[in-house]
Design an enzyme around this catalytic site. Structure first.
Site, PDB file in Angstrom:
ATOM      1  N   GLY A  26      37.383  31.593  41.867  1.00 16.35           N
ATOM      2  CA  GLY A  26      38.551  31.018  42.529  1.00 16.35           C
ATOM      3  C   GLY A  26      39.260  29.903  41.784  1.00 16.35           C
ATOM      4  CB  THR A  27      39.562  28.792  38.234  1.00 18.32           C
ATOM      5  OG1 THR A  27      39.957  30.000  37.598  1.00 18.32           O
ATOM      6  CG2 THR A  27      38.083  28.545  38.038  1.00 18.32           C
ATOM      7  CG  MET A  77      37.110  41.182  40.746  1.00 20.95           C
ATOM      8  SD  MET A  77      38.290  41.318  39.379  1.00 20.95           S
ATOM      9  CE  MET A  77      38.111  39.728  38.594  1.00 20.95           C
ATOM     10  CG  HIS A  94      45.990  41.838  34.011  1.00 24.28           C
ATOM     11  ND1 HIS A  94      44.832  42.441  34.478  1.00 24.28           N
ATOM     12  CD2 HIS A  94      46.071  42.138  32.696  1.00 24.28           C
ATOM     13  CE1 HIS A  94      44.268  43.096  33.485  1.00 24.28           C
ATOM     14  NE2 HIS A  94      44.984  42.928  32.391  1.00 24.28           N
ATOM     15  CG  LEU A  99      44.433  46.245  47.300  1.00 22.62           C
ATOM     16  CD1 LEU A  99      45.322  45.015  47.294  1.00 22.62           C
ATOM     17  CD2 LEU A  99      43.618  46.317  48.587  1.00 22.62           C
ATOM     18  CG  ASN A 145      46.913  41.157  40.057  1.00 20.26           C
ATOM     19  OD1 ASN A 145      45.946  40.512  40.451  1.00 20.26           O
ATOM     20  ND2 ASN A 145      46.849  41.938  38.985  1.00 20.26           N
TER      21      ASN A 145
HETATM   22  C1  GAR Z   1      41.084  35.622  36.265  1.00 21.93           C
HETATM   23  O1  GAR Z   1      41.041  35.534  34.867  1.00 21.93           O
HETATM   24  C2  GAR Z   1      42.063  36.707  36.696  1.00 21.93           C
HETATM   25  O2  GAR Z   1      43.202  36.771  35.889  1.00 21.93           O
HETATM   26  C3  GAR Z   1      41.221  37.930  36.517  1.00 21.93           C
HETATM   27  O3  GAR Z   1      39.944  37.553  37.006  1.00 21.93           O
HETATM   28  C4  GAR Z   1      39.766  36.139  36.819  1.00 21.93           C
HETATM   29  C5  GAR Z   1      39.413  35.515  38.156  1.00 21.93           C
HETATM   30  O4  GAR Z   1      39.069  34.157  38.006  1.00 21.93           O
HETATM   31  N1  GAR Z   1      41.773  39.039  37.229  1.00 21.93           N
HETATM   32  C6  GAR Z   1      41.714  40.296  36.779  1.00 21.93           C
HETATM   33  O5  GAR Z   1      41.153  40.605  35.765  1.00 21.93           O
HETATM   34  C7  GAR Z   1      42.443  41.324  37.642  1.00 21.93           C
HETATM   35  N2  GAR Z   1      42.633  42.533  36.933  1.00 21.93           N
HETATM   36  P1  GAR Z   1      39.129  33.128  39.226  1.00 21.93           P
HETATM   37  O6  GAR Z   1      38.305  33.726  40.376  1.00 21.93           O
HETATM   38  O7  GAR Z   1      38.471  31.895  38.669  1.00 21.93           O
HETATM   39  O8  GAR Z   1      40.565  32.904  39.591  1.00 21.93           O
END
Ligand code: GAR
Length: 195
Positions: A12-13, A89, A108, A92, A106
């Protein structure tokens, strides 16, 4: 003021970046009113609670075929205008994405159309970028449609790849220099432009 729901699965950063942006006034056209996780252990839920934001767990594993129906029910029940996928993750289906067309965004961790689509998530994206040997990567915020990572791009920011980068080091740099900046800016843009 638009009502915002943030969907999370892990640390969740990016959610934290949104909370901080709300507190500092970068996000002013909407308010995060709900955080939904598919995973009850997600640290993101703790971040939401600390910020006094309502939380909810909606488990795909437990709900199976009714997962998206339940998600829609929760989102509509809370009168949500804009949905943010911030490290969510689960892919949908069109049923969900068309229900909230132009209202789901979203983040990415690459410059789409590179290193995106099914199977590219989290650290895997950075592993793929390093394996390929690109010298520049970055992050993309886009609208979500039925094609994974295929919706209209809202913002992108490039990040340099350095000698000796590991997937973990690169992930951190992409988050700090790109994701945590363009996600709040994109969310404010979408909220302010929505009728
Ligand atoms: C982030 O780097 C986000 O961009 C990526 O997962 C991480 C979640 O970190 N998302 C994907 O790869 C989606 N395809 P977080 O929980 O610390 O925000």
């Amino acid at each position: 003021m638009k009502n915002i729901a943030v969907l999370v699965s892990g640390g969740g950063t990016n959610l934290q970046a949104l909370i901080d942006a709300q507190n500092s006034g970068v996000i002013k056209s909407g308010k995060i009113v709900l955080v939904i996780s598919n995973n009850s252990d997600a640290y993101a839920l703790q971040r939401a609670k600390k910020a006094d934001i309502k939380t909810c767990v909606c488990s795909k594993k437990e709900l199976n075929a009714s997962f998206e129906d339940r998600l829609i029910e929760i989102i509509e029940g809370n009168k949500i205008d804009v949905i943010v996928l911030a490290g969510f993750m689960c892919i949908l289906s069109e049923k969900f994405t068309s229900h909230f067309a132009d209202r789901i965004i979203n983040v990415h961790p690459s410059l789409i159309p590179a290193f995106c689509g099914k199977g590219f998530y989290g650290l895997r994206v950075h592993e793929a970028a390093l394996e390929y040997g690109v010298k520049v990567t970055g992050a993309t915020v886009h609208f979500v449609n039925e094609i994974p990572d295929g919706g209209k791009i809202i913002m992108q920011k490039a990040v340099e790849i350095k000698d000796g980068d590991t997937p973990e080091i690169l992930q951190k740099r992409v988050m700090e220099e790109a994701e945590w900046k363009i996600l709040p800016l994109s969310l404010e843009k979408v909220c302010s432009e929505l009728e």
